[in-house]
Each structure stands twice: as structure tokens, then as C-alpha cells.
Design a protein around this motif. Sequence first.
Motif, mmCIF file in Angstrom:
data_model
loop_
_atom_site.group_PDB
_atom_site.id
_atom_site.type_symbol
_atom_site.label_atom_id
_atom_site.label_comp_id
_atom_site.label_asym_id
_atom_site.label_seq_id
_atom_site.Cartn_x
_atom_site.Cartn_y
_atom_site.Cartn_z
ATOM 1 N N LEU A 11 0.835 -1.204 0.000
ATOM 2 C CA LEU A 11 0.000 0.000 0.000
ATOM 3 C C LEU A 11 0.871 1.256 0.000
ATOM 4 N N LEU A 12 1.896 1.250 0.854
ATOM 5 C CA LEU A 12 2.813 2.391 0.904
ATOM 6 C C LEU A 12 3.485 2.607 -0.450
ATOM 7 N N GLN A 13 3.941 1.491 -1.026
ATOM 8 C CA GLN A 13 4.622 1.584 -2.306
ATOM 9 C C GLN A 13 3.696 2.139 -3.384
ATOM 10 N N GLN A 14 2.449 1.684 -3.355
ATOM 11 C CA GLN A 14 1.484 2.164 -4.338
ATOM 12 C C GLN A 14 1.172 3.645 -4.131
ATOM 13 N N LEU A 15 1.081 4.055 -2.868
ATOM 14 C CA LEU A 15 0.793 5.457 -2.582
ATOM 15 C C LEU A 15 1.907 6.361 -3.076
ATOM 16 N N TYR A 16 3.167 5.933 -2.849
ATOM 17 C CA TYR A 16 4.223 6.830 -3.314
ATOM 18 C C TYR A 16 4.415 6.744 -4.828
ATOM 19 N N ASN A 17 3.997 5.618 -5.448
ATOM 20 C CA ASN A 17 3.956 5.573 -6.907
ATOM 21 C C ASN A 17 2.906 6.537 -7.449
ATOM 22 N N MET A 18 1.790 6.628 -6.716
ATOM 23 C CA MET A 18 0.740 7.559 -7.114
ATOM 24 C C MET A 18 1.207 9.004 -6.965
ATOM 25 N N VAL A 19 1.959 9.279 -5.884
ATOM 26 C CA VAL A 19 2.494 10.622 -5.704
ATOM 27 C C VAL A 19 3.455 10.947 -6.837
ATOM 28 N N ASP A 20 4.296 9.955 -7.205
ATOM 29 C CA ASP A 20 5.174 10.096 -8.377
ATOM 30 C C ASP A 20 4.374 10.575 -9.588
ATOM 31 N N ALA A 21 3.301 9.822 -9.866
ATOM 32 C CA ALA A 21 2.479 10.117 -11.040
ATOM 33 C C ALA A 21 1.787 11.474 -10.897
ATOM 34 N N TRP A 22 1.307 11.766 -9.699
ATOM 35 C CA TRP A 22 0.608 13.034 -9.469
ATOM 36 C C TRP A 22 1.547 14.217 -9.667
ATOM 37 N N VAL A 23 2.759 14.112 -9.124
ATOM 38 C CA VAL A 23 3.729 15.199 -9.256
ATOM 39 C C VAL A 23 4.081 15.420 -10.724
ATOM 40 N N ILE A 24 4.400 14.323 -11.440
ATOM 41 C CA ILE A 24 4.728 14.449 -12.870
ATOM 42 C C ILE A 24 3.539 14.986 -13.649
ATOM 43 N N GLY A 25 2.342 14.452 -13.334
ATOM 44 C CA GLY A 25 1.149 14.855 -14.070
ATOM 45 C C GLY A 25 0.766 16.303 -13.859
ATOM 46 N N ASN A 26 1.131 16.862 -12.694
ATOM 47 C CA ASN A 26 0.712 18.226 -12.372
ATOM 48 C C ASN A 26 1.824 19.265 -12.509
ATOM 49 N N PHE A 27 3.083 18.829 -12.476
ATOM 50 C CA PHE A 27 4.188 19.784 -12.542
ATOM 51 C C PHE A 27 5.071 19.574 -13.771
ATOM 52 N N LEU A 165 8.772 15.967 -4.809
ATOM 53 C CA LEU A 165 8.281 17.346 -4.773
ATOM 54 C C LEU A 165 9.426 18.339 -4.942
ATOM 55 N N LEU A 166 10.564 18.036 -4.310
ATOM 56 C CA LEU A 166 11.711 18.937 -4.391
ATOM 57 C C LEU A 166 12.296 18.986 -5.808
ATOM 58 N N PHE A 167 12.536 17.797 -6.388
ATOM 59 C CA PHE A 167 13.222 17.728 -7.673
ATOM 60 C C PHE A 167 12.330 18.120 -8.853
ATOM 61 N N VAL A 168 11.040 17.736 -8.780
ATOM 62 C CA VAL A 168 10.148 17.963 -9.917
ATOM 63 C C VAL A 168 9.374 19.282 -9.775
ATOM 64 N N ALA A 169 8.739 19.473 -8.605
ATOM 65 C CA ALA A 169 7.896 20.659 -8.427
ATOM 66 C C ALA A 169 8.704 21.924 -8.170
ATOM 67 N N VAL A 170 9.840 21.801 -7.432
ATOM 68 C CA VAL A 170 10.629 22.984 -7.071
ATOM 69 C C VAL A 170 11.765 23.224 -8.065
ATOM 70 N N PHE A 171 12.582 22.176 -8.311
ATOM 71 C CA PHE A 171 13.734 22.336 -9.204
ATOM 72 C C PHE A 171 13.378 22.173 -10.681
ATOM 73 N N HIS A 172 12.178 21.621 -10.949
ATOM 74 C CA HIS A 172 11.698 21.437 -12.332
ATOM 75 C C HIS A 172 12.636 20.547 -13.158
ATOM 76 N N TRP A 173 13.074 19.437 -12.562
ATOM 77 C CA TRP A 173 13.930 18.489 -13.260
ATOM 78 C C TRP A 173 13.139 17.469 -14.073
ATOM 79 N N GLY A 174 11.820 17.502 -14.001
ATOM 80 C CA GLY A 174 10.976 16.614 -14.799
ATOM 81 C C GLY A 174 11.193 15.145 -14.486
ATOM 82 N N VAL A 175 11.208 14.314 -15.536
ATOM 83 C CA VAL A 175 11.328 12.870 -15.343
ATOM 84 C C VAL A 175 12.673 12.496 -14.733
ATOM 85 N N SER A 176 13.704 13.274 -14.998
ATOM 86 C CA SER A 176 15.016 12.998 -14.403
ATOM 87 C C SER A 176 14.943 13.116 -12.883
#
Length: 429
Positions: A11-27, A165-176
Motif C-alpha cells: 500500500l505504501l509503495q502504491q501510494l508513493y507511486n501515485m504521488v510520483d504520477a501526481w507530481v509528474i502529471g501536475n508539474f 516534490l523537491l526535484f520535480v515541483a521545485v527544481f523542475h527536473w521533470g522525469v530525471s
Amino acid sequence: LFAIPLFMGQLLQQLYNMVDAWVIGNFADNDAFAAVSSAGSMTFLIVGLFNGIAIGGGVIISRYFGAGDEENVVRAIHTNFLMGIIASILSTVVGLLLSPHILRWMNTPDSVMPNSLAYFQIYFAGVSTVIMYNICMSIMRALGDSVHPLYYLLISSAINVVLDLLFVAVFHWGVSGAAIATVIAQGISVMLCLVRMSRLKDYTRLDFRKIHFYKDMMMEVIKQGLPTGVQNAVISIGNLTVQTNINSFGSFAMAGVGAYSKIEGFVFLPIMSMSMSLPTFVSQNLGAKKYDRAKKGAAFGIIFGVLMAELLGVIIYFTAPSLLSIFVDTPESIEYGMLHVKVTSLFFFLLAMSHCAAGVLRGLGKAFIPMIAMLAFWCGVRVVYVSSILHVIPKFQMISWAYPLTWTLSSILLMFILLRIDWTMAFKE
């Protein structure tokens, strides 16, 4: 009770996979989300092979642990760890070399290719963290400890979310940024596992001085684990073929099915927690010659997995539009996701039946049987069906029907064989 921490970990793994997807999808943009969403089949192709061998090693450890054979437990633990080191090196080399070629073979759209390639290069450069994490988890579970892996997964999940959140939403590193976050979080979980395993006070302690090539034990681990690894690989080949055909419908189809896969991950929670618990439970009890107990646990595991998967499938069927919109906001992507949901979600009980029956068979030392079934149906039939059906009926949802069709065939075969096996002859030629 043994499966509950595994369930929570999944469940934890799935939740953080969802956060992965949410961050990429929104930022990030739709192409970035499509790149990350379609990555699962390819990463599982390479990593799944070696993780399957780790599962086989866990079955061997469980059997000797249940029989109280301390010497062989020690040999099996350190052989499995050595196998993880070898697998890490091979996966890094193979993944870095093959990822550009496989992406082209998958008909990855030109707009998505740069993001996909960047993600895979970083992921495979640090893939040893993913493999060693699974090796350590396999050893701990084989020894009956499913609680400490949950603690370490909780820590790594939290770290992964923060770094995303730090790398994608703040630093804007995208998929990397998403790939770097995954590697760092997995690396920390591996370190926590190693500290725990090396501080145990009994004969199950991991002692780096005992890591040695035990030829007979290595062959036993490979014999039990290679079929599961090959099974994972051939499933991935089948899924890559499916993904290739999905890609041919464009980035909206890739994003829609990618969003669906994040939702479907919740269905895998009861399935995977049981399919991971069953080999350990069955193998330990067979080692202790408690055949009736092994059979009762197997029956409960299969029934529980089937019922829970179908319940979640029904819920997803009726709530899919709202769930898909969490990850993608383009109507075209949601439409493709809905087409996939309507075909597959009510057949999840068959997916659970196949996975849980395969888990029991691995616990019985019969890993070769699920391998043949998956090779025949989840790869062979799936590839032939998808490759031919679109020439006859060129509609996207026809791709989706590949899953219920192959789940049905594998479930029938595996249950038929399982009901005819003599459990007292497990692990015997």
C-alpha cells in the motif's frame, strides 16, 4: 498475520507511486507523464528476471528454515545475497545498453522519446538499489520477518515523496528528478536492511565474510528462481507488445492507460501480499512436514486474494472517471483510460487466481509450472492476439481484451494442476 505487513508495504509503495504520477502529471507536461507511465513494462523486463531468482532463493531459505537446517540456511542466505550483487551488475549494463533500442522498438512517439530515455538512463544507472532492496526483502520474508521491511519501506516512501516534490515541483527536473528520487529512496532502504541483517545475533545474521560461491546452493537457487525470473521476463515481453500497440494510438492513449495503471495498482495490493506470502508459508510448513497446515494456508490465500481483487475491481469500474482525473486532466487521456477500465476491471478475480496459484506452486518447489503457463498465455497468446486483432478490428479496446483472455487461460491451467499435485512429494524429483 504474516501477509498484513506485506499488504501495508505494498500500500505504501502504491501510494508513493501515485504521488510520483501526481507530481509528474501536475508539474510536468503530458509527454513527461506518458514517458514515466509507460516505463513499467520495460523496467520489469530486466529487473523482474533477477527479482524472480530472488524469490526462488527465498523459497529455498524458507524450506531449510522450516526444517531447522541451520547450515543450509546460512549458505542459502549468503548465496542469495551474492546473486543480488551479480544481478545488479548485469542489470545496469544491459539496461543502459538496450533501453534506447527497446524504446524505438516500442514505437515510442518522438515527443516522448527524450523524456523516456532520460528516465531509463538514470533508473538503470542506479538499478542496483532496486534489486538489492528486493533481495534483502526476500531474505527477511523467508525467515518470517515481514515487519521490519515495512518500517524501511515507510521511511523510503516518505523520502521518495519529499524528493519528488523537491526535484520535480521545485527544481523542475521533470522525469530525471523522478528517477533520481526513486534511486535515492531505494538506496536508503537497502542501507537500513543491511544494518538490520548484519546485526542479528543468531545464525541468520548476514556476514559479509561468508559471501561465497557455493556451487550446489547456487544451482538450487537458480533451479527454483530462474523459472520465476523467466516468467517475469516473458510477461514483460507480452506487456511490451501490448504497450507498443498502445503507443501507436499516441501520447493521450499512453497517458490514459498510464493513469489507469496507477489505479490498478491498488488491486494488486491483496494479490501481491498473498502471492508473496504463500511461497514462504507453504515452503516453511513443507520443510516442517506440516502438510495439512500448508494446504489450508494455500486455500485461504487464494480465496482471499480472489475476493479482495474482485471487490476492488467493482469499485474501480464505477468510480473510474473521478479516479483517472486525479492523474490526467485531458479529456482524451481520460477517455482512453475509461475504455481500458470497462474491459478489464470486472475480471480481476482471474488475475488474483493466477498469481496466488503461482505463489503456491513456487512454495511447492514447482516454479517451472507457472513459468510454462505464463510463457504460453501471458506472452505467447497475448502477443499473437494483440498483433493480429487490430488488423481485424482496429479499435483501442480490443487491446484491453488481451488481459482477461490470458488471465482466464492461465487460471484454468494452474488451478487444474494445483489440485492434482501430491504435496508430500514437494521438492522431490
